[in-house]
Structures are given as C-alpha cells and as structure tokens.
Design a protein around this motif. Structure first.
Motif, PDB file in Angstrom:
ATOM      1  N   ALA A 191      71.656  55.372  29.681  1.00 34.78           N
ATOM      2  CA  ALA A 191      72.521  54.655  30.607  1.00 34.78           C
ATOM      3  C   ALA A 191      71.718  53.568  31.316  1.00 34.78           C
ATOM      4  CB  ALA A 191      73.126  55.616  31.628  1.00 34.78           C
ATOM      5  N   SER A 192      72.271  52.389  31.313  1.00 36.06           N
ATOM      6  CA  SER A 192      71.554  51.270  31.932  1.00 36.06           C
ATOM      7  C   SER A 192      72.319  50.755  33.144  1.00 36.06           C
ATOM      8  CB  SER A 192      71.355  50.154  30.905  1.00 36.06           C
ATOM      9  OG  SER A 192      72.607  49.717  30.428  1.00 36.06           O
ATOM     10  N   HIS A 193      72.811  51.668  33.933  1.00 42.55           N
ATOM     11  CA  HIS A 193      73.533  51.265  35.136  1.00 42.55           C
ATOM     12  C   HIS A 193      72.751  51.728  36.366  1.00 42.55           C
ATOM     13  CE1 HIS A 193      74.760  55.415  35.720  1.00 42.55           C
ATOM     14  NE2 HIS A 193      75.101  55.439  34.459  1.00 42.55           N
ATOM     15  N   PHE A 194      73.053  51.100  37.446  1.00 48.40           N
ATOM     16  CA  PHE A 194      72.390  51.453  38.700  1.00 48.40           C
ATOM     17  C   PHE A 194      73.429  51.727  39.774  1.00 48.40           C
ATOM     18  CE2 PHE A 194      69.466  48.885  36.255  1.00 48.40           C
ATOM     19  CZ  PHE A 194      68.365  49.722  36.215  1.00 48.40           C
ATOM     20  N   ARG A 238      73.778  48.656  21.200  1.00 46.27           N
ATOM     21  CA  ARG A 238      73.179  47.387  20.757  1.00 46.27           C
ATOM     22  C   ARG A 238      71.661  47.398  20.791  1.00 46.27           C
ATOM     23  NH1 ARG A 238      76.658  45.580  24.803  1.00 46.27           N
ATOM     24  NH2 ARG A 238      75.804  46.077  26.809  1.00 46.27           N
ATOM     25  N   ASP A 239      71.071  48.389  21.487  1.00 45.78           N
ATOM     26  CA  ASP A 239      69.617  48.531  21.505  1.00 45.78           C
ATOM     27  C   ASP A 239      69.131  49.526  20.455  1.00 45.78           C
ATOM     28  OD1 ASP A 239      69.344  46.721  23.656  1.00 45.78           O
ATOM     29  OD2 ASP A 239      69.774  48.330  25.094  1.00 45.78           O
TER      30      ASP A 239
END
Length: 115
Positions: A33-36, A99-100
C-alpha cells in the motif's frame, strides 16, 4: 509468468471442470500500500488448499482479467489478474501485479495440494 492469453487460460480452466481440485487464493494491498491516509485500512485475504469441485468457470475482461469458478455450493472469483503460467506440475497459476510488479492477487488451481 507471462501476460494472460485469455483463450489459453480458458482452455486450462476447462481441464479442471468436474474435478475436485485445490485452490489457493490471496489478495493483498498490505505491504504494498502506497497511501499515507490513516483512515484507509490495508486489506487482504488468504486461503490455501481448499478442496473444491469445479462445475464450470470462465475468464472475462480485457485486462486485467477476472476468473470465476462455479463450485458445488457457491463461487470463487479473483479480479485483477494480469499474468499466468501452466507449470510442469499441472497447476494453473494466475496472478495480478500492480504497476510496480508487486503481487496484488493470486489464484492457483491444482489437482494435488500445494506444498
């Protein structure tokens, strides 16, 4: 793994129809997860070696794909699948990568339990 070929995956799915097979299904956005935003929760699901009888199944979509399996007493489906392989052990392995290139969903089917 290679990008999903819808027709090839459908053919492999059909080889499991009317058989008891073992399913591995997992989803995650956890470590990836790339959220903050502390109001957003990480979610995931995991099931391994569930023995099921597959009545029928289908792959749909234009990519990412969705695979649904009708069972004797319900359904299993995975959405967001992008890659697949049919390995030398008779297992259909499908995965969805973000996408990564990180795993977001996996659906695997085998006539023998997974190690």
């Amino acid at each position: 793994m290679q990008p999903i070929n819808k027709e090839a995956v459908q053919k492999r799915l059909e080889s499991f129809f009317q058989k008891t097979v073992y399913i591995h299904l997992e989803t995650t956005n956890g470590a990836y997860a790339s959220h903050f935003n502390e109001q957003v929760i990480n979610v995931g699901a995991f099931i391994r070696n569930a023995a099921v009888n597959v009545k029928q199944g289908k792959i749909t979509g234009k990519g990412p794909f969705r695979v649904g399996l009708e069972l004797d007493h319900g359904w299993v489906y995975a959405e967001g699948l992008t890659d697949w392989e049919f390995d030398g052990q008779g297992r259909l392995l499908m995965a969805g990568h973000n996408r990564d290139g990180q795993l977001a969903v996996a659906l695997q089917i085998s006539e023998r339990p997974f190690a």
